[in-house]
Design a protein around this motif. Sequence first.
Motif, PDB file in Angstrom:
ATOM      1  N   LYS A 128       0.832  -1.195   0.000  1.00 34.99           N
ATOM      2  CA  LYS A 128       0.000   0.000   0.000  1.00 34.99           C
ATOM      3  C   LYS A 128       0.874   1.256   0.000  1.00 34.99           C
ATOM      4  O   LYS A 128       0.649   2.194  -0.784  1.00 34.99           O
ATOM      5  N   LYS A 129       1.876   1.285   0.859  1.00 34.83           N
ATOM      6  CA  LYS A 129       2.779   2.426   0.920  1.00 34.83           C
ATOM      7  C   LYS A 129       3.552   2.565  -0.381  1.00 34.83           C
ATOM      8  O   LYS A 129       3.784   3.672  -0.865  1.00 34.83           O
ATOM      9  N   VAL A 130       3.949   1.416  -0.949  1.00 28.41           N
ATOM     10  CA  VAL A 130       4.683   1.441  -2.218  1.00 28.41           C
ATOM     11  C   VAL A 130       3.835   2.075  -3.309  1.00 28.41           C
ATOM     12  O   VAL A 130       4.309   2.921  -4.065  1.00 28.41           O
ATOM     13  N   ARG A 131       2.578   1.672  -3.387  1.00 26.69           N
ATOM     14  CA  ARG A 131       1.694   2.208  -4.432  1.00 26.69           C
ATOM     15  C   ARG A 131       1.556   3.728  -4.315  1.00 26.69           C
ATOM     16  O   ARG A 131       1.607   4.447  -5.316  1.00 26.69           O
ATOM     17  N   PHE A 132       1.367   4.214  -3.095  1.00 19.90           N
ATOM     18  CA  PHE A 132       1.212   5.651  -2.912  1.00 19.90           C
ATOM     19  C   PHE A 132       2.514   6.393  -3.202  1.00 19.90           C
ATOM     20  O   PHE A 132       2.529   7.414  -3.901  1.00 19.90           O
ATOM     21  N   LEU A 133       3.614   5.890  -2.667  1.00 20.60           N
ATOM     22  CA  LEU A 133       4.886   6.600  -2.801  1.00 20.60           C
ATOM     23  C   LEU A 133       5.445   6.565  -4.221  1.00 20.60           C
ATOM     24  O   LEU A 133       6.093   7.512  -4.668  1.00 20.60           O
ATOM     25  N   VAL A 134       5.192   5.461  -4.934  1.00 26.65           N
ATOM     26  CA  VAL A 134       5.758   5.329  -6.273  1.00 26.65           C
ATOM     27  C   VAL A 134       5.101   6.300  -7.254  1.00 26.65           C
ATOM     28  O   VAL A 134       5.608   6.510  -8.371  1.00 26.65           O
ATOM     29  N   LEU A 135       3.997   6.940  -6.839  1.00 18.31           N
ATOM     30  CA  LEU A 135       3.401   7.981  -7.669  1.00 18.31           C
ATOM     31  C   LEU A 135       4.394   9.113  -7.925  1.00 18.31           C
ATOM     32  O   LEU A 135       4.389   9.730  -8.997  1.00 18.31           O
ATOM     33  N   ILE A 136       5.262   9.367  -6.937  1.00 20.45           N
ATOM     34  CA  ILE A 136       6.212  10.479  -7.054  1.00 20.45           C
ATOM     35  C   ILE A 136       7.242  10.227  -8.157  1.00 20.45           C
ATOM     36  O   ILE A 136       7.355  11.020  -9.100  1.00 20.45           O
ATOM     37  N   THR A 138       7.240   7.988 -10.543  1.00 22.19           N
ATOM     38  CA  THR A 138       6.595   7.753 -11.837  1.00 22.19           C
ATOM     39  C   THR A 138       6.169   9.074 -12.460  1.00 22.19           C
ATOM     40  O   THR A 138       6.336   9.306 -13.660  1.00 22.19           O
ATOM     41  N   GLY A 139       5.626   9.961 -11.632  1.00 25.46           N
ATOM     42  CA  GLY A 139       5.249  11.286 -12.124  1.00 25.46           C
ATOM     43  C   GLY A 139       6.445  12.081 -12.600  1.00 25.46           C
ATOM     44  O   GLY A 139       6.394  12.761 -13.632  1.00 25.46           O
ATOM     45  N   LEU A 140       7.556  11.980 -11.863  1.00 23.44           N
ATOM     46  CA  LEU A 140       8.784  12.675 -12.266  1.00 23.44           C
ATOM     47  C   LEU A 140       9.321  12.114 -13.576  1.00 23.44           C
ATOM     48  O   LEU A 140       9.799  12.866 -14.443  1.00 23.44           O
ATOM     49  N   SER A 141       9.257  10.796 -13.732  1.00 25.68           N
ATOM     50  CA  SER A 141       9.726  10.170 -14.972  1.00 25.68           C
ATOM     51  C   SER A 141       8.886  10.615 -16.161  1.00 25.68           C
ATOM     52  O   SER A 141       9.411  10.871 -17.245  1.00 25.68           O
ATOM     53  N   LEU A 142       7.582  10.702 -15.954  1.00 29.42           N
ATOM     54  CA  LEU A 142       6.689  11.175 -17.013  1.00 29.42           C
ATOM     55  C   LEU A 142       7.026  12.615 -17.367  1.00 29.42           C
ATOM     56  O   LEU A 142       7.135  12.968 -18.558  1.00 29.42           O
ATOM     57  N   LEU A 143       7.201  13.454 -16.354  1.00 23.35           N
ATOM     58  CA  LEU A 143       7.552  14.858 -16.577  1.00 23.35           C
ATOM     59  C   LEU A 143       8.863  14.988 -17.335  1.00 23.35           C
ATOM     60  O   LEU A 143       8.982  15.771 -18.291  1.00 23.35           O
ATOM     61  N   TYR A 144       9.855  14.205 -16.932  1.00 21.59           N
ATOM     62  CA  TYR A 144      11.167  14.238 -17.583  1.00 21.59           C
ATOM     63  C   TYR A 144      11.058  13.909 -19.067  1.00 21.59           C
ATOM     64  O   TYR A 144      11.608  14.623 -19.914  1.00 21.59           O
ATOM     65  N   ASN A 145      10.334  12.838 -19.385  1.00 20.50           N
ATOM     66  CA  ASN A 145      10.223  12.423 -20.783  1.00 20.50           C
ATOM     67  C   ASN A 145       9.457  13.427 -21.626  1.00 20.50           C
ATOM     68  O   ASN A 145       9.746  13.609 -22.803  1.00 20.50           O
ATOM     69  N   VAL A 146       8.485  14.095 -21.025  1.00 21.24           N
ATOM     70  CA  VAL A 146       7.754  15.143 -21.747  1.00 21.24           C
ATOM     71  C   VAL A 146       8.683  16.321 -22.024  1.00 21.24           C
ATOM     72  O   VAL A 146       8.728  16.858 -23.142  1.00 21.24           O
ATOM     73  N   LEU A 147       9.457  16.724 -21.013  1.00 19.12           N
ATOM     74  CA  LEU A 147      10.336  17.884 -21.149  1.00 19.12           C
ATOM     75  C   LEU A 147      11.476  17.659 -22.149  1.00 19.12           C
ATOM     76  O   LEU A 147      11.893  18.592 -22.837  1.00 19.12           O
ATOM     77  N   GLU A 161       1.353   3.682 -16.929  1.00 18.92           N
ATOM     78  CA  GLU A 161       1.827   3.142 -15.649  1.00 18.92           C
ATOM     79  C   GLU A 161       1.278   3.968 -14.482  1.00 18.92           C
ATOM     80  O   GLU A 161       0.808   3.428 -13.480  1.00 18.92           O
ATOM     81  N   LEU A 162       1.352   5.279 -14.633  1.00 19.24           N
ATOM     82  CA  LEU A 162       0.831   6.168 -13.594  1.00 19.24           C
ATOM     83  C   LEU A 162      -0.670   5.965 -13.419  1.00 19.24           C
ATOM     84  O   LEU A 162      -1.182   5.880 -12.288  1.00 19.24           O
ATOM     85  N   GLY A 163      -1.364   5.872 -14.542  1.00 16.84           N
ATOM     86  CA  GLY A 163      -2.809   5.658 -14.491  1.00 16.84           C
ATOM     87  C   GLY A 163      -3.173   4.327 -13.856  1.00 16.84           C
ATOM     88  O   GLY A 163      -4.120   4.236 -13.064  1.00 16.84           O
ATOM     89  N   ALA A 164      -2.398   3.296 -14.183  1.00 15.76           N
ATOM     90  CA  ALA A 164      -2.656   1.969 -13.616  1.00 15.76           C
ATOM     91  C   ALA A 164      -2.476   1.983 -12.100  1.00 15.76           C
ATOM     92  O   ALA A 164      -3.257   1.370 -11.366  1.00 15.76           O
ATOM     93  N   ASN A 165      -1.472   2.697 -11.652  1.00 16.27           N
ATOM     94  CA  ASN A 165      -1.233   2.783 -10.211  1.00 16.27           C
ATOM     95  C   ASN A 165      -2.378   3.513  -9.510  1.00 16.27           C
ATOM     96  O   ASN A 165      -2.827   3.107  -8.438  1.00 16.27           O
ATOM     97  N   VAL A 166      -2.852   4.591 -10.119  1.00 17.31           N
ATOM     98  CA  VAL A 166      -3.976   5.339  -9.542  1.00 17.31           C
ATOM     99  C   VAL A 166      -5.219   4.449  -9.464  1.00 17.31           C
ATOM    100  O   VAL A 166      -5.925   4.426  -8.440  1.00 17.31           O
ATOM    101  N   VAL A 167      -5.479   3.703 -10.527  1.00 12.75           N
ATOM    102  CA  VAL A 167      -6.626   2.793 -10.539  1.00 12.75           C
ATOM    103  C   VAL A 167      -6.475   1.731  -9.451  1.00 12.75           C
ATOM    104  O   VAL A 167      -7.437   1.393  -8.745  1.00 12.75           O
ATOM    105  N   ALA A 168      -5.247   1.194  -9.300  1.00 11.24           N
ATOM    106  CA  ALA A 168      -4.997   0.176  -8.279  1.00 11.24           C
ATOM    107  C   ALA A 168      -5.212   0.742  -6.878  1.00 11.24           C
ATOM    108  O   ALA A 168      -5.754   0.066  -5.992  1.00 11.24           O
ATOM    109  N   ILE A 169      -4.787   1.985  -6.663  1.00 11.89           N
ATOM    110  CA  ILE A 169      -4.986   2.630  -5.361  1.00 11.89           C
ATOM    111  C   ILE A 169      -6.472   2.769  -5.061  1.00 11.89           C
ATOM    112  O   ILE A 169      -6.938   2.480  -3.950  1.00 11.89           O
ATOM    113  N   ILE A 170      -7.233   3.208  -6.056  1.00  5.11           N
ATOM    114  CA  ILE A 170      -8.683   3.359  -5.876  1.00  5.11           C
ATOM    115  C   ILE A 170      -9.333   1.999  -5.621  1.00  5.11           C
ATOM    116  O   ILE A 170     -10.205   1.855  -4.760  1.00  5.11           O
TER     117      ILE A 170
END
Length: 202
Positions: A128-136, A138-147, A161-170
């Motif tokens: 559970k903690k992994v799912r919440f924390l890994v959002l950070i 994963t979000g940074l990796s997405l931002l990096y690749n966009v930039l 991947e980010l979306g899948a994690n959010v769905v899993a958290i919900i």
Amino acid sequence: MPLEILAFLTSFVAMSLIVASYFFTAKRTYLFFQALGIVFLISSYFFGGEYFATIGLAIGLLRTLTYYRFEKNGKTAPIEFAFLFSALTIVGYGFVNFFLLKSVQPLDLICLVALVLYAFIFRIRDLKKVRFLVLIPTGLSLLYNVLVGAAIFTILSYAFELGANVVAIIKYHCPKRKRDCHTFSAPVIANGVWQSGGKGSQ
């Protein structure tokens, strides 16, 4: 079959495995599918001729398999491993980008921070903690690749991947009655593939 098609197919399989990992309830199964995804990512880079990128991915694979072994034995990996893999990530990045490719940019710091965070977060046994924390990271990796203007498939991979994690958290942590996702308190990470070629993670 052309190598470009093989690279695309293996990348797609890698993305599918990593996305699927978020929907398992056992931490060791999560890590197992993450490791499988990295194996296919290594293959995709190899088929695409991006050989230097496989160095960072190999470090990520070693990290994930190490944590998997501890998890399988019901133990928490010593904190020293998180620092070790963080150091290997930074050294690997420096070796490839400074000495081999001679291509360094300030935005790379985002990617490095994300990968260091993965080294600490994946060590945590509570999924559970992994799912919440890994959002950070994963979000940074997405931002990096966009930039950096990475390939659209790479950007979509991180978005899925980010979306899948959010769905899993919900799905697993936000039941209608408990809504415990709203009361989750993230632990301090400090107590807890770098990858060249425009991919941040795993």
